[in-house]
Write a protein that holds these residues in place. Structure first.
Motif, PDB file in Angstrom:
ATOM      1  N   ASP A  12       0.621  -1.204   0.008  1.00 20.51           N
ATOM      2  CA  ASP A  12       0.115   0.137  -0.082  1.00 20.51           C
ATOM      3  C   ASP A  12       0.922   1.283   0.125  1.00 20.51           C
ATOM      4  OD1 ASP A  12      -2.092  -1.591   2.410  1.00 20.51           O
ATOM      5  OD2 ASP A  12      -2.238  -1.611   0.166  1.00 20.51           O
ATOM      6  N   PHE A  13       2.125   1.047   0.452  1.00 20.79           N
ATOM      7  CA  PHE A  13       2.959   2.288   0.612  1.00 20.79           C
ATOM      8  C   PHE A  13       4.394   2.075  -0.197  1.00 20.79           C
ATOM      9  CE2 PHE A  13       0.061   2.334   4.416  1.00 20.79           C
ATOM     10  CZ  PHE A  13      -0.311   3.598   4.238  1.00 20.79           C
ATOM     11  N   PRO A  14       4.739   2.899  -1.103  1.00 19.81           N
ATOM     12  CA  PRO A  14       6.024   3.011  -1.588  1.00 19.81           C
ATOM     13  C   PRO A  14       7.225   2.970  -0.672  1.00 19.81           C
ATOM     14  CG  PRO A  14       5.392   4.977  -2.050  1.00 19.81           C
ATOM     15  CD  PRO A  14       4.049   4.265  -1.083  1.00 19.81           C
ATOM     16  N   ASP A  15       8.455   2.154  -0.968  1.00 20.98           N
ATOM     17  CA  ASP A  15       9.587   2.558  -0.098  1.00 20.98           C
ATOM     18  C   ASP A  15      10.663   3.255  -0.324  1.00 20.98           C
ATOM     19  OD1 ASP A  15      10.567   1.203  -2.460  1.00 20.98           O
ATOM     20  OD2 ASP A  15      11.259  -0.526  -1.537  1.00 20.98           O
ATOM     21  N   ARG A  16      10.047   4.432  -1.319  1.00 26.27           N
ATOM     22  CA  ARG A  16      11.039   5.330  -1.738  1.00 26.27           C
ATOM     23  C   ARG A  16      11.114   6.621  -0.796  1.00 26.27           C
ATOM     24  NH1 ARG A  16       9.706   6.449  -7.021  1.00 26.27           N
ATOM     25  NH2 ARG A  16      10.974   4.528  -7.513  1.00 26.27           N
ATOM     26  N   ILE A  17      12.280   6.933  -0.117  1.00 25.85           N
ATOM     27  CA  ILE A  17      12.250   8.030   0.797  1.00 25.85           C
ATOM     28  C   ILE A  17      13.391   9.262  -0.130  1.00 25.85           C
ATOM     29  CG2 ILE A  17      13.350   8.990   2.894  1.00 25.85           C
ATOM     30  CD1 ILE A  17      12.713   6.454   4.175  1.00 25.85           C
ATOM     31  N   LEU A  18      12.636  10.358  -0.014  1.00 26.19           N
ATOM     32  CA  LEU A  18      13.246  11.486  -0.491  1.00 26.19           C
ATOM     33  C   LEU A  18      13.804  12.322   0.744  1.00 26.19           C
ATOM     34  CD1 LEU A  18      13.383  13.395  -2.684  1.00 26.19           C
ATOM     35  CD2 LEU A  18      11.269  14.722  -2.206  1.00 26.19           C
ATOM     36  N   LEU A  19      15.349  12.131   0.696  1.00 32.93           N
ATOM     37  CA  LEU A  19      16.362  12.765   1.509  1.00 32.93           C
ATOM     38  C   LEU A  19      16.877  13.992   1.279  1.00 32.93           C
ATOM     39  CD1 LEU A  19      17.832  12.418   4.155  1.00 32.93           C
ATOM     40  CD2 LEU A  19      19.726  10.864   3.022  1.00 32.93           C
ATOM     41  N   VAL A  20      16.486  15.131   2.142  1.00 37.61           N
ATOM     42  CA  VAL A  20      17.059  16.322   1.897  1.00 37.61           C
ATOM     43  C   VAL A  20      18.148  16.398   3.314  1.00 37.61           C
ATOM     44  CG1 VAL A  20      16.691  18.797   1.621  1.00 37.61           C
ATOM     45  CG2 VAL A  20      15.078  17.129   0.815  1.00 37.61           C
ATOM     46  N   ALA A  21      19.255  16.496   3.041  1.00 32.94           N
ATOM     47  CA  ALA A  21      20.178  16.605   3.882  1.00 32.94           C
ATOM     48  C   ALA A  21      21.489  17.375   3.314  1.00 32.94           C
ATOM     49  CB  ALA A  21      20.636  15.374   4.488  1.00 32.94           C
ATOM     50  N   LYS A  22      21.820  18.718   4.007  1.00 33.53           N
ATOM     51  CA  LYS A  22      22.895  19.540   3.551  1.00 33.53           C
ATOM     52  C   LYS A  22      24.369  18.892   4.150  1.00 33.53           C
ATOM     53  CE  LYS A  22      24.736  23.995   3.252  1.00 33.53           C
ATOM     54  NZ  LYS A  22      24.416  25.262   3.730  1.00 33.53           N
ATOM     55  N   ASP A  23      24.203  18.615   5.271  1.00 32.56           N
ATOM     56  CA  ASP A  23      25.246  18.003   6.470  1.00 32.56           C
ATOM     57  C   ASP A  23      25.972  16.721   5.606  1.00 32.56           C
ATOM     58  OD1 ASP A  23      27.005  16.502   8.218  1.00 32.56           O
ATOM     59  OD2 ASP A  23      25.875  17.873   9.715  1.00 32.56           O
ATOM     60  N   ARG A  24      27.224  16.923   5.276  1.00 35.22           N
ATOM     61  CA  ARG A  24      28.092  16.200   4.367  1.00 35.22           C
ATOM     62  C   ARG A  24      28.526  14.883   5.395  1.00 35.22           C
ATOM     63  NH1 ARG A  24      32.024  20.168   0.699  1.00 35.22           N
ATOM     64  NH2 ARG A  24      30.309  21.087  -0.362  1.00 35.22           N
ATOM     65  N   THR A  25      28.411  15.122   6.758  1.00 37.13           N
ATOM     66  CA  THR A  25      28.839  13.970   7.480  1.00 37.13           C
ATOM     67  C   THR A  25      27.601  13.167   7.739  1.00 37.13           C
ATOM     68  OG1 THR A  25      30.529  15.094   8.521  1.00 37.13           O
ATOM     69  CG2 THR A  25      29.779  13.351   9.503  1.00 37.13           C
ATOM     70  N   LEU A  26      26.327  13.829   8.065  1.00 33.38           N
ATOM     71  CA  LEU A  26      25.135  13.049   8.329  1.00 33.38           C
ATOM     72  C   LEU A  26      24.364  12.499   7.074  1.00 33.38           C
ATOM     73  CD1 LEU A  26      23.128  12.422  10.611  1.00 33.38           C
ATOM     74  CD2 LEU A  26      21.825  14.825   9.979  1.00 33.38           C
ATOM     75  N   ARG A  27      24.599  13.120   6.026  1.00 32.92           N
ATOM     76  CA  ARG A  27      23.826  12.575   4.948  1.00 32.92           C
ATOM     77  C   ARG A  27      24.108  11.060   4.439  1.00 32.92           C
ATOM     78  NH1 ARG A  27      22.144  11.405   0.487  1.00 32.92           N
ATOM     79  NH2 ARG A  27      20.702  12.631  -0.855  1.00 32.92           N
ATOM     80  N   PRO A  28      25.498  10.806   4.340  1.00 33.36           N
ATOM     81  CA  PRO A  28      25.770   9.650   3.859  1.00 33.36           C
ATOM     82  C   PRO A  28      25.599   8.567   5.118  1.00 33.36           C
ATOM     83  CG  PRO A  28      27.751  10.815   3.932  1.00 33.36           C
ATOM     84  CD  PRO A  28      26.628  11.860   4.274  1.00 33.36           C
ATOM     85  N   LEU A  29      25.657   8.641   6.192  1.00 30.52           N
ATOM     86  CA  LEU A  29      24.996   7.996   7.323  1.00 30.52           C
ATOM     87  C   LEU A  29      23.631   7.724   7.572  1.00 30.52           C
ATOM     88  CD1 LEU A  29      25.439   6.268  10.195  1.00 30.52           C
ATOM     89  CD2 LEU A  29      24.762   8.871  11.282  1.00 30.52           C
ATOM     90  N   LEU A  30      22.729   8.712   7.132  1.00 29.67           N
ATOM     91  CA  LEU A  30      21.277   8.580   6.998  1.00 29.67           C
ATOM     92  C   LEU A  30      21.324   7.782   5.895  1.00 29.67           C
ATOM     93  CD1 LEU A  30      20.071  12.081   7.637  1.00 29.67           C
ATOM     94  CD2 LEU A  30      20.274  10.246   9.279  1.00 29.67           C
ATOM     95  N   GLU A  31      21.734   7.742   4.597  1.00 32.82           N
ATOM     96  CA  GLU A  31      21.599   7.159   3.487  1.00 32.82           C
ATOM     97  C   GLU A  31      21.580   5.497   3.733  1.00 32.82           C
ATOM     98  OE1 GLU A  31      22.350   7.113  -1.179  1.00 32.82           O
ATOM     99  OE2 GLU A  31      23.074   8.629  -0.200  1.00 32.82           O
ATOM    100  N   ARG A  32      22.719   5.368   4.392  1.00 29.89           N
ATOM    101  CA  ARG A  32      23.358   3.742   4.736  1.00 29.89           C
ATOM    102  C   ARG A  32      22.158   3.282   5.612  1.00 29.89           C
ATOM    103  NH1 ARG A  32      28.566   6.011   4.928  1.00 29.89           N
ATOM    104  NH2 ARG A  32      28.414   6.175   7.374  1.00 29.89           N
ATOM    105  N   LEU A  33      21.857   4.157   6.515  1.00 29.36           N
ATOM    106  CA  LEU A  33      21.030   3.489   7.520  1.00 29.36           C
ATOM    107  C   LEU A  33      19.678   3.188   6.882  1.00 29.36           C
ATOM    108  CD1 LEU A  33      21.410   5.743  10.394  1.00 29.36           C
ATOM    109  CD2 LEU A  33      21.915   3.523  10.744  1.00 29.36           C
ATOM    110  N   LEU A  34      18.969   3.924   6.205  1.00 30.09           N
ATOM    111  CA  LEU A  34      17.853   3.935   4.989  1.00 30.09           C
ATOM    112  C   LEU A  34      17.969   2.427   4.218  1.00 30.09           C
ATOM    113  CD1 LEU A  34      17.048   7.407   4.750  1.00 30.09           C
ATOM    114  CD2 LEU A  34      15.846   5.879   6.300  1.00 30.09           C
ATOM    115  N   VAL A  35      19.142   2.592   3.451  1.00 36.53           N
ATOM    116  CA  VAL A  35      19.370   1.775   2.440  1.00 36.53           C
ATOM    117  C   VAL A  35      19.500   0.056   3.219  1.00 36.53           C
ATOM    118  CG1 VAL A  35      20.860   0.597   0.828  1.00 36.53           C
ATOM    119  CG2 VAL A  35      20.101   2.995   0.596  1.00 36.53           C
ATOM    120  N   GLY A  36      20.124   0.255   4.241  1.00 40.94           N
ATOM    121  CA  GLY A  36      20.382  -1.061   5.273  1.00 40.94           C
ATOM    122  C   GLY A  36      18.704  -1.475   5.459  1.00 40.94           C
ATOM    123  N   ARG A  37      17.915  -0.673   5.651  1.00 38.87           N
ATOM    124  CA  ARG A  37      16.558  -1.135   6.091  1.00 38.87           C
ATOM    125  C   ARG A  37      15.646  -1.452   4.937  1.00 38.87           C
ATOM    126  NH1 ARG A  37      14.787  -0.642  11.646  1.00 38.87           N
ATOM    127  NH2 ARG A  37      16.615  -1.292  12.743  1.00 38.87           N
TER     128      ARG A  37
END
Length: 130
Positions: A4-29
């Motif tokens: 019923d719900f897509p699994d795509r997340i739109l990530l808006v993150a300017k922080d160059r340290t935080l952004r890759p961490l968030l992306e890895r966490l999300l992809v890992g899930r």
């Protein structure tokens, strides 16, 4: 993910340290992460992003502030009801401003990765009120 719900997340993150961490966490899930770029890029991307389950917004960068981005998402005909998770700095005024702008949830930085993922899954998988 639910059909019923897509699994795509739109990530808006300017922080160059935080952004890759968030992306890895999300992809890992199991989420598909779309780079929202800056706030201006994100608004343009809404037209071609297809179905999205959640917008995660840390900071937008120059050109469009976070509250203006939240307003743009809410006005979009296809994505106006998509939940938004704001990641403001640990400043109560920023959190209040985001909530008043209509985000679905806020998680002030710094935060624990497990709490981040729990909130993402709750919002993206439809277990939160939409």
């Amino acid at each position: 993910m639910s059909i019923d719900f897509p699994d795509r997340i739109l990530l808006v993150a300017k922080d160059r340290t935080l952004r890759p961490l968030l992306e890895r966490l999300l992809v890992g899930r199991g989420f598909d992460v779309v780079d929202g770029g800056s706030g201006v890029d994100t608004v343009a991307l809404l037209e071609s992003a297809g179905p999205i389950a959640l917008v995660v917004c840390e900071r937008t960068g120059p050109g469009l502030d976070e509250v203006a981005l939240f307003d743009e998402v809410r006005r979009h005909p296809d994505h106006g009801r998509v939940p938004i998770l704001a990641l403001p700095p640990a400043d109560p005024e920023c959190t209040v401003r985001a909530l008043e702008a209509g985000v679905s949830d806020c998680l002030a930085k710094p935060f624990h990765p497990t709490e981040f993922l729990t909130r993402v899954e709750r919002l993206a998988c439809g277990r939160a009120e939409r």
